[in-house]
Design a protein around this motif. Structure first.
Motif: not given
Length: 115
Positions: A4-5, A11-14
């Motif tokens: 999950t991390t 997801a954050l980088f995308q």
């Protein structure tokens, strides 16, 4: 937990990448200039660590010049950004003129520090 991390980081980088693609080209150029100035300061610090710092005032002048230029470029980026409502009445030409004038003052101080 590690999955999950990892997914959250991806997801954050995308999301950052997709948001940055919408950034105007002029701001991307300023970002590249800031990265170049910081990278040059890091190279100078590494060189000083390897070779030594005999003329220490020259080392300080070089690093402070790079860091000061990067800070002034970040200020320029903040003023030129159209999404920033605080500087909406400030024309980009005025912000660039402030940037150039402050860079001249910074480098005059740096040249004076060199001796």
């Amino acid at each position: 937990m590690a999955r999950t991390t990892s997914r959250d980081a991806q997801a954050l980088f995308q999301s950052l990448r997709s948001a940055y693609t919408a950034t105007p080209t002029s701001l991307k150029i300023i970002d590249l200039y800031v990265v170049f100035a910081v990278f040059t300061a890091i190279i100078q610090v590494v060189y000083m660590a390897i070779v030594g710092s005999f003329p220490f005032n020259s080392f300080l002048s070089g690093v402070l010049s790079c860091v000061g230029t990067a800070v002034l470029a970040v200020c320029l980026r903040i003023q030129v950004n159209k999404e920033n409502k605080e500087f909406k009445d400030l024309p980009p030409e005025r912000a660039f003129a402030d940037f150039v004038l402050c860079n001249l003052v910074l480098h005059l101080v740096i040249m004076n520090f060199l001796g």
